[in-house]
Write an enzyme that holds these catalytic residues in place. Structure first.
Site, PDB file in Angstrom:
ATOM      1  N   GLY A  51       0.838  -1.214   0.000  1.00 18.60           N
ATOM      2  CA  GLY A  51       0.000   0.000   0.000  1.00 18.60           C
ATOM      3  C   GLY A  51       0.863   1.250   0.000  1.00 18.60           C
ATOM      4  O   GLY A  51       1.850   1.321   0.723  1.00 18.60           O
ATOM      5  N   ARG A  54       1.128  -5.095  -5.249  1.00 18.58           N
ATOM      6  CA  ARG A  54       1.387  -6.331  -4.503  1.00 18.58           C
ATOM      7  C   ARG A  54       1.601  -7.386  -5.574  1.00 18.58           C
ATOM      8  O   ARG A  54       0.767  -7.519  -6.473  1.00 18.58           O
ATOM      9  CB  ARG A  54       0.211  -6.648  -3.580  1.00 18.58           C
ATOM     10  CG  ARG A  54       0.001  -5.548  -2.531  1.00 18.58           C
ATOM     11  CD  ARG A  54      -1.038  -5.902  -1.481  1.00 18.58           C
ATOM     12  NE  ARG A  54      -1.012  -4.918  -0.394  1.00 18.58           N
ATOM     13  CZ  ARG A  54      -1.899  -3.942  -0.227  1.00 18.58           C
ATOM     14  NH1 ARG A  54      -2.900  -3.813  -1.063  1.00 18.58           N
ATOM     15  NH2 ARG A  54      -1.786  -3.102   0.770  1.00 18.58           N
ATOM     16  N   ASP A  72       5.500  -4.948   6.145  1.00 16.76           N
ATOM     17  CA  ASP A  72       6.185  -6.198   6.457  1.00 16.76           C
ATOM     18  C   ASP A  72       6.064  -7.248   5.351  1.00 16.76           C
ATOM     19  O   ASP A  72       6.961  -8.081   5.194  1.00 16.76           O
ATOM     20  CB  ASP A  72       5.793  -6.756   7.841  1.00 16.76           C
ATOM     21  CG  ASP A  72       4.297  -6.784   8.048  1.00 16.76           C
ATOM     22  OD1 ASP A  72       3.566  -6.554   7.066  1.00 16.76           O
ATOM     23  OD2 ASP A  72       3.866  -7.035   9.187  1.00 16.76           O
ATOM     24  N   THR A  80       4.278   2.628   5.552  1.00 22.08           N
ATOM     25  CA  THR A  80       2.871   2.219   5.612  1.00 22.08           C
ATOM     26  C   THR A  80       2.160   3.137   6.595  1.00 22.08           C
ATOM     27  O   THR A  80       2.738   3.506   7.613  1.00 22.08           O
ATOM     28  CB  THR A  80       2.688   0.750   6.070  1.00 22.08           C
ATOM     29  OG1 THR A  80       1.314   0.562   6.473  1.00 22.08           O
ATOM     30  CG2 THR A  80       3.562   0.374   7.252  1.00 22.08           C
ATOM     31  N   ASP A 100      -0.034   2.281   8.554  1.00 23.72           N
ATOM     32  CA  ASP A 100      -0.584   1.506   9.671  1.00 23.72           C
ATOM     33  C   ASP A 100       0.228   1.561  10.963  1.00 23.72           C
ATOM     34  O   ASP A 100      -0.288   1.232  12.022  1.00 23.72           O
ATOM     35  CB  ASP A 100      -0.729   0.032   9.260  1.00 23.72           C
ATOM     36  CG  ASP A 100      -1.676  -0.155   8.092  1.00 23.72           C
ATOM     37  OD1 ASP A 100      -2.554   0.697   7.904  1.00 23.72           O
ATOM     38  OD2 ASP A 100      -1.530  -1.163   7.369  1.00 23.72           O
ATOM     39  N   ASP A 109       2.397  -0.527  11.874  1.00 22.29           N
ATOM     40  CA  ASP A 109       2.225  -1.889  12.407  1.00 22.29           C
ATOM     41  C   ASP A 109       3.486  -2.737  12.298  1.00 22.29           C
ATOM     42  O   ASP A 109       3.406  -3.962  12.337  1.00 22.29           O
ATOM     43  CB  ASP A 109       1.070  -2.584  11.663  1.00 22.29           C
ATOM     44  CG  ASP A 109       1.326  -2.709  10.173  1.00 22.29           C
ATOM     45  OD1 ASP A 109       2.276  -2.083   9.652  1.00 22.29           O
ATOM     46  OD2 ASP A 109       0.582  -3.446   9.504  1.00 22.29           O
ATOM     47  N   ARG A 126      -5.244  -2.006   9.252  1.00 25.22           N
ATOM     48  CA  ARG A 126      -5.176  -3.465   9.107  1.00 25.22           C
ATOM     49  C   ARG A 126      -5.445  -4.112  10.469  1.00 25.22           C
ATOM     50  O   ARG A 126      -6.476  -3.833  11.056  1.00 25.22           O
ATOM     51  CB  ARG A 126      -3.812  -3.863   8.541  1.00 25.22           C
ATOM     52  CG  ARG A 126      -3.862  -5.091   7.658  1.00 25.22           C
ATOM     53  CD  ARG A 126      -2.511  -5.393   7.081  1.00 25.22           C
ATOM     54  NE  ARG A 126      -2.164  -4.523   5.982  1.00 25.22           N
ATOM     55  CZ  ARG A 126      -2.488  -4.739   4.711  1.00 25.22           C
ATOM     56  NH1 ARG A 126      -3.162  -5.817   4.386  1.00 25.22           N
ATOM     57  NH2 ARG A 126      -2.133  -3.913   3.757  1.00 25.22           N
TER      58      ARG A 126
END
Ligand code: F6P
Length: 322
Positions: free
Chosen positions: A13, A74, A105, A127, A129, A131, A173
């Site tokens: 993303g 992706r 990741d 990202t 996120d 995360d 996510r």
């Protein structure tokens, strides 16, 4: 001795600030006397030979733009042994001795595999996120937070005018960081994250009723997408409280827009660090921010680190939100 020719790609993303990172990689590489290629559309560019040699001017006027000027994807083909070998063979054929991978990741797993096939790689966390376990910060996170905050402030205007409850789903996510920080910033009455289980009656209905007793007439509830079922939750709230409720899924608006100063600066520092690592002959590393320091970790170790959610801050947010 380190790499003389490197490549840079963005994968997964997109995130605001990726362009600043690409710019930093290109400009740092040239300043170290290296040649640098831009790879188009993530790992796909290594599979179909879609690369372009970059110069100082290739990255002019991109630092302020969201998205990624290298495009992103992706790549299912790259996620196979044959795909990784094909990409490594292409790098060798072009003399590419190092690749900077800007992404999340999933992209780092690809970088680890490409390292395994003999091409040194460095990951840069990009990202919205936030995360990625090994780093306190991922490029794009601050812009996404500020966008979500601004959107929810707007939603609050109409929520207030109608004495309603607005349930707003934010991205992330499986990570609740965007929800937690946005929830605090917008003064949400409740924030739901995937890391902490919630009880519908206790954490939402009873809270709303208690707040109502103190004169509150409108409510913002922030829900991380990892919790899910936002529309259903909104209908349950209306049924249980009698308060007219609306659901809003903020969606991809959080991924766009001009990067904030923080995203531009962190991306620039991380991009520089990635090139310095390749220049010094390092491989299989992920760049990270720990506190305000730019550091790096082994990719495989980084991928195995458990992500720690800030439960203390979550408790603070619950105390403030009533
Ligand atoms: O990882 C960034 C992110 O925006 C997540 O927050 C979200 O779950 C996902 O990507 C959406 O992916 P896509 O753009 O493929 O719909």
């Amino acid at each position: 001795m380190g790499a003389k020719t490197i490549a840079v790609l963005t994968s997964g993303g997109d995130a605001p600030g990726m362009n600043a990172a690409v710019r930093a990689v290109v400009r740092s590489a040239i300043s170290f006397g290296m040649s640098v290629y831009g790879v188009m559309r993530g790992y796909n560019g290594l599979l179909n030979g879609d690369i372009k040699e970059m110069n100082m001017r290739s990255v002019s006027d991109i630092i302020q733009h969201g998205g990624t000027s290298l495009f992103t994807a992706r790549s299912p083909e790259f996620n196979t042994n044959e795909g990784v070998q094909k990409a490594a063979d292409f790098c060798r054929a072009k003399g590419i001795e190092g690749v900077v991978v800007i992404g999340g990741d999933g992209s780092f797993r690809g970088a680890r595999d490409l390292c395994g096939a003999g091409i040194p790689c460095i990951g840069v966390p990009g990202t919205i996120d936030n995360d990625i376990a090994c780093t306190d910060y991922t490029i794009g996170y601050d812009t996404a937070l500020n966008t979500a905050m601004e959107m929810i402030d707007r939603i609050r205007d109409t929520t207030e005018s109608h004495d309603r409850c607005s349930v707003v789903e934010v991205m992330g996510r499986r990570c609740g960081d965007i929800a937690l920080h946005t929830g605090i910033a917008v003064g949400a009455m409740a924030t739901l994250v995937p890391e902490v289980p919630y009880d519908f009656q206790r954490d939402i209905v009873d809270r709303m009723k208690a707040a109502q007793q103190t004169g509150k007439r409108h409510y913002i509830i922030v829900v991380a997408e990892g919790v899910g079922h936002t529309q259903e939750l909104t209908e349950r709230i209306q049924a249980a409280t009698g308060i007219e409720s609306r659901a809003t899924v903020l969606g991809h608006v959080q991924r766009g827009g001009s990067p904030t100063l923080r995203d531009r600066v962190v991306a620039s520092r991380m991009g520089y660090h990635a090139v310095e690592l390749l220049y010094n002959g390092a491989s299989n590393r992920v760049v990270a921010l720990k506190g305000e320091q730019v550091v790096d970790f082994d990719i495989t170790e980084a991928l195995n680190m458990p992500r720690i959610f800030d439960e203390n801050l979550y408790r603070v947010s619950a105390r403030l939100s009533i």
